[in-house]
Design a protein around this motif. Sequence first.
Motif, PDB file in Angstrom:
ATOM      1  N   PHE A 308       0.800  -1.229   0.000  1.00  0.00           N
ATOM      2  CA  PHE A 308       0.000   0.000   0.000  1.00  0.00           C
ATOM      3  C   PHE A 308       0.833   1.281   0.000  1.00  0.00           C
ATOM      4  O   PHE A 308       0.289   2.368   0.181  1.00  0.00           O
ATOM      5  CB  PHE A 308      -0.992   0.044   1.172  1.00  0.00           C
ATOM      6  CG  PHE A 308      -2.060  -1.018   1.098  1.00  0.00           C
ATOM      7  CD1 PHE A 308      -3.026  -0.974   0.110  1.00  0.00           C
ATOM      8  CD2 PHE A 308      -2.084  -2.072   1.993  1.00  0.00           C
ATOM      9  CE1 PHE A 308      -4.008  -1.948   0.029  1.00  0.00           C
ATOM     10  CE2 PHE A 308      -3.059  -3.054   1.927  1.00  0.00           C
ATOM     11  CZ  PHE A 308      -4.024  -2.995   0.942  1.00  0.00           C
ATOM     12  N   TYR A 309       2.154   1.159  -0.224  1.00  0.00           N
ATOM     13  CA  TYR A 309       3.004   2.346  -0.354  1.00  0.00           C
ATOM     14  C   TYR A 309       3.691   2.313  -1.720  1.00  0.00           C
ATOM     15  O   TYR A 309       3.881   1.246  -2.318  1.00  0.00           O
ATOM     16  CB  TYR A 309       4.048   2.413   0.760  1.00  0.00           C
ATOM     17  CG  TYR A 309       3.457   2.676   2.120  1.00  0.00           C
ATOM     18  CD1 TYR A 309       3.211   3.967   2.567  1.00  0.00           C
ATOM     19  CD2 TYR A 309       3.120   1.616   2.968  1.00  0.00           C
ATOM     20  CE1 TYR A 309       2.658   4.201   3.813  1.00  0.00           C
ATOM     21  CE2 TYR A 309       2.570   1.839   4.218  1.00  0.00           C
ATOM     22  CZ  TYR A 309       2.334   3.136   4.636  1.00  0.00           C
ATOM     23  OH  TYR A 309       1.779   3.375   5.875  1.00  0.00           O
ATOM     24  N   GLY A 310       4.081   3.519  -2.198  1.00  0.00           N
ATOM     25  CA  GLY A 310       4.705   3.593  -3.511  1.00  0.00           C
ATOM     26  C   GLY A 310       3.797   3.008  -4.575  1.00  0.00           C
ATOM     27  O   GLY A 310       2.609   3.339  -4.659  1.00  0.00           O
ATOM     28  N   LYS A 311       4.338   2.101  -5.388  1.00  0.00           N
ATOM     29  CA  LYS A 311       3.540   1.432  -6.420  1.00  0.00           C
ATOM     30  C   LYS A 311       3.163   0.013  -6.023  1.00  0.00           C
ATOM     31  O   LYS A 311       2.704  -0.764  -6.865  1.00  0.00           O
ATOM     32  CB  LYS A 311       4.312   1.428  -7.738  1.00  0.00           C
ATOM     33  CG  LYS A 311       4.491   2.815  -8.351  1.00  0.00           C
ATOM     34  CD  LYS A 311       5.125   2.746  -9.730  1.00  0.00           C
ATOM     35  CE  LYS A 311       5.245   4.143 -10.339  1.00  0.00           C
ATOM     36  NZ  LYS A 311       5.867   4.104 -11.686  1.00  0.00           N
ATOM     37  N   SER A 312       3.348  -0.306  -4.765  1.00  0.00           N
ATOM     38  CA  SER A 312       2.973  -1.634  -4.280  1.00  0.00           C
ATOM     39  C   SER A 312       1.517  -1.635  -3.821  1.00  0.00           C
ATOM     40  O   SER A 312       1.195  -1.893  -2.656  1.00  0.00           O
ATOM     41  CB  SER A 312       3.916  -2.077  -3.158  1.00  0.00           C
ATOM     42  OG  SER A 312       5.216  -2.272  -3.653  1.00  0.00           O
ATOM     43  N   LYS A 313       0.661  -1.292  -4.745  1.00  0.00           N
ATOM     44  CA  LYS A 313      -0.774  -1.320  -4.494  1.00  0.00           C
ATOM     45  C   LYS A 313      -1.487  -1.460  -5.823  1.00  0.00           C
ATOM     46  O   LYS A 313      -0.924  -1.192  -6.889  1.00  0.00           O
ATOM     47  CB  LYS A 313      -1.242  -0.067  -3.764  1.00  0.00           C
ATOM     48  CG  LYS A 313      -0.888   1.256  -4.411  1.00  0.00           C
ATOM     49  CD  LYS A 313      -1.441   2.410  -3.574  1.00  0.00           C
ATOM     50  CE  LYS A 313      -1.014   3.770  -4.130  1.00  0.00           C
ATOM     51  NZ  LYS A 313       0.379   4.107  -3.784  1.00  0.00           N
ATOM     52  N   ASN A 314      -2.727  -1.892  -5.773  1.00  0.00           N
ATOM     53  CA  ASN A 314      -3.520  -2.057  -6.985  1.00  0.00           C
ATOM     54  C   ASN A 314      -3.978  -0.705  -7.511  1.00  0.00           C
ATOM     55  O   ASN A 314      -3.974   0.290  -6.778  1.00  0.00           O
ATOM     56  CB  ASN A 314      -4.723  -2.964  -6.698  1.00  0.00           C
ATOM     57  CG  ASN A 314      -4.302  -4.411  -6.452  1.00  0.00           C
ATOM     58  OD1 ASN A 314      -3.414  -4.927  -7.136  1.00  0.00           O
ATOM     59  ND2 ASN A 314      -4.923  -5.055  -5.473  1.00  0.00           N
ATOM     60  N   PRO A 315      -4.373  -0.646  -8.789  1.00  0.00           N
ATOM     61  CA  PRO A 315      -4.766   0.653  -9.370  1.00  0.00           C
ATOM     62  C   PRO A 315      -5.865   1.373  -8.604  1.00  0.00           C
ATOM     63  O   PRO A 315      -5.893   2.598  -8.573  1.00  0.00           O
ATOM     64  CB  PRO A 315      -5.221   0.270 -10.784  1.00  0.00           C
ATOM     65  CG  PRO A 315      -4.444  -0.959 -11.109  1.00  0.00           C
ATOM     66  CD  PRO A 315      -4.340  -1.713  -9.811  1.00  0.00           C
ATOM     67  N   GLU A 316      -6.772   0.611  -7.998  1.00  0.00           N
ATOM     68  CA  GLU A 316      -7.852   1.268  -7.250  1.00  0.00           C
ATOM     69  C   GLU A 316      -7.365   1.866  -5.943  1.00  0.00           C
ATOM     70  O   GLU A 316      -8.102   2.595  -5.268  1.00  0.00           O
ATOM     71  CB  GLU A 316      -8.997   0.294  -6.975  1.00  0.00           C
ATOM     72  CG  GLU A 316      -8.613  -0.896  -6.123  1.00  0.00           C
ATOM     73  CD  GLU A 316      -8.164  -2.106  -6.923  1.00  0.00           C
ATOM     74  OE1 GLU A 316      -8.288  -3.235  -6.407  1.00  0.00           O
ATOM     75  OE2 GLU A 316      -7.694  -1.914  -8.060  1.00  0.00           O
TER      76      GLU A 316
END
Length: 671
Positions: A308-316
Motif C-alpha cells: 500500500f506504499y509507492g507502487k505496491s498497491k492495486n490501481p484502485e
Amino acid sequence: MVFPRGLALSPVLFGLRIVLAVSVVCPFVAEERPTDSQSGLSSPGSSWSVPGQVVLGGLFPLHDSAPDRRSLRDGRPEQLICTSVILEGFQWAMTMLFAIREINMNTNILPNATLGYEVHDTCFSIPRTITIGLGFMQSKVDHVAGAKSQYCPHAVIGPYASKVTDVLSMALGLFLIPQIPRSICSKPCMPGTRIVSLRGQPSCCFECVPCTSGEVSNITELLIRGNSYRDIQPQAIQQPLDHFDFNCDKTIPQRFWVNTNFWNQRCGPVFLYIGGESKVSHLNALYGGQVELARKMGAMVVVSEHRFYGKSKNPEGITDSDLKFLTVKQSLQDLLLLQKHIIQTYRLSSNNPWVTFGVSYAGSLSAWLRQKFPSHIFAAVASSAPVKAQLTYDQYQMVGRAFSDFRIGGSSECANSVSQAFATVDNMIEKNEFQALKDTFEWCIYTDNQDDLASFVMNLATPFITAATYNNEGRDRTVAELCEVMTNRSLGNSYQRLAAIIKTHLPSRLPCMMNSANADRFIYSNHQSELRAWLYQKCSQLGFFQECNRTLDCPFSKLLTLDVNMQPCELFGLNKEQLQAGIDEINMEFGGKNPPASRIIFVNGDVDPWRVLSVTHEIAPLLPSIMIPASAHGIDLNPSTINDPQSLTSARKKTKRILEGWLKQLSCSRW
C-alpha cells in the motif's frame, strides 16, 4: 498544511524571463475557454487554464500512472490510468502559477500585457505527455490555417524528464514553440559524484562519475563495478491480499530491487532492506549504510516496498474494504514470500544467510521479522526502531529538549524563546486576533475555525520537529540554524523570530500557509495517498500520536491535544478504545521494548525523539544496543560522508564487527 520541500521559485522565474524575450508566434488569446479546472487540482489527468495575452503551456506529473487492468483482461492494448498524487509535481505546477501571478501583479515586469497558462497533468506518462504536446502543435496548425483555435501556447514549461524533453522539443521546435524544460538531457548529479561533460553534446549534458578517494563527497558509492541507476530495475511479485484466508484469491503487487554487484555467491549473505511508511526505489539498493556494508561483506542487497506504499498497491488504491489487510502480520508474510522468491530465482542455499535492515517503522519490521521467523532470518539491524506501540508519547517534549542541547547548537535561551513564541500565539488565538496572525504568518485564507487553527499551530511546529528528528541529515534546517534565528534579538521578540523562520520556510514550498483541516482530511480520504495508509496504521495498531502538555516542558501550542491529533481516525470509524486494543495486541505479540529474541542490533541517536520507544540498552547478550551521541533519526543507515563525526563512524564499525562475529558461527564462513 505545509508540504515537504520542493523546487525553488528561481528556475521557473528564470524560465519566464526567457519567455518574455522570445518572438510571439501565436495571436494573443483574450477569450476564456472551457476547462475542467473546476474538478480541482487533485483530479487525476486534469488540466486548468487562465487566458492571457502571452500563454504558457505547462506539463507536470501531478499523479503517477499504472496499467488499467481492465484493458489487460479484455485483451486490448495496454491503457494507463492516473493513480497516486505526486507532491513534487504539484509543487512544480504551483511554482509556475505563483510566478505568473507575481508577474501579472507587478506592471513593471510585463507592462501592457498579461500572462495566461494552460497546465496539464501528465500522470508521469510518456504517451500522455506526447499526446498533450501534439495538441499544442495542433493549435498552432489551426492558427496558421486561419481556423479559430481555443488555445495556442507561446512556450511550454516541462515536462519532467530528459528523454521526454528531447523528443518533445524536436517536435515543438518545428512549430516555433520554445520549450523550458527542467533539464535538457541530464538529471543533476547526486552528492558523491562529479560532472563529466560529454564530447559533442551541449554543456548541460553530462555523466555523473563517482568521486575518487580523497575527493569531498557526502555519498561514497554511486557507480561501483560498472553499476548505474539503469542497471537496477524494479521487479514485482503478486502477494496475496490476505495471507491468512486461502479462499481469498485477490492479490496486491509488491515491488523490489536486487543489487548483486558485491555478492559472493558461495558464502555471501543477503541484506534485505525493508521499506516502511513511504515508497522506496533503486536508490536504496545503491546508497546507504546497508549498501556500504554489503560491499565490504560481499552481500546481495534486496530492497522491498511495503504493501500500500509507492507502487505496491492495486490501481484502485487503498480502498476502505482493503484497509483491514494493512497490518504488521500481513507485511511480515509479504517479506517471507519475497524471500522465497529470491531464494528460488537466485538459487540461494543455507550458505547465504539473510540479514534484515530497516529505519523507523521499517526498523521495527526488521526486528520483528527476525524475532518471529528466526529460522528464515539470521540477524537484523533495527535503526531508530519504535518497537513499542503506544497511544501517545512525549515527542514534543523530546523536541523541546533538543533545542536546549548545546552539543547540536541548542541552548536554554533558544528553548525558552521557542516556548515563549508559541505561548504568544496561543494568547493571540484566545483573544481572537486572527487577522494579525494571518498577516504575520501569511495565511492563504482567513480562518477562525478551531480545526484549522490546530492545523496552523502544527504548521508552526513542523520546522522544529523536523530539525530535531533529522538534525544534520540534510532534509531541512538544523537545530543550530533555527536556534540562530530564535536567539537573534535584532529580529525582535520571540514571536517575531518565529515569524522570520516561517517566512523563510514557506517560499521553498508554497506561496502562503495553507491551514485547512478539510484539506488534510481530503488527503487522508484519497485512496492513492501514502499518508492515508500511514494514518490507518497509526489509528489501528501503532499509535505514535502526540500531545502538547505545556506543564511537562512541551514548547509548542496547547491546541495540539491528543483528541485533535487523533481526529482523522474517525475517517476509518476507529476510536481511542479500538486503537488501544490494537496497540495491546502488537505489544503482546512482539514484547515491546523487551523482545524475546536474539541477534538483533538496535541503533539509536540520543537526540532522536523516537528513541524513547526503542531498545536503548543491552537487555540480553545477543540483543546489543548502540547509542550514537548527538545524533538523530536513522542516521547510521544514511550514506557515510567525510564530515561524519567519529561517534557515527564508530557506531557503523561496531555494527559491522557484531555482524561479522555472528556470521563466523556459520559452517560456510569467510569472516
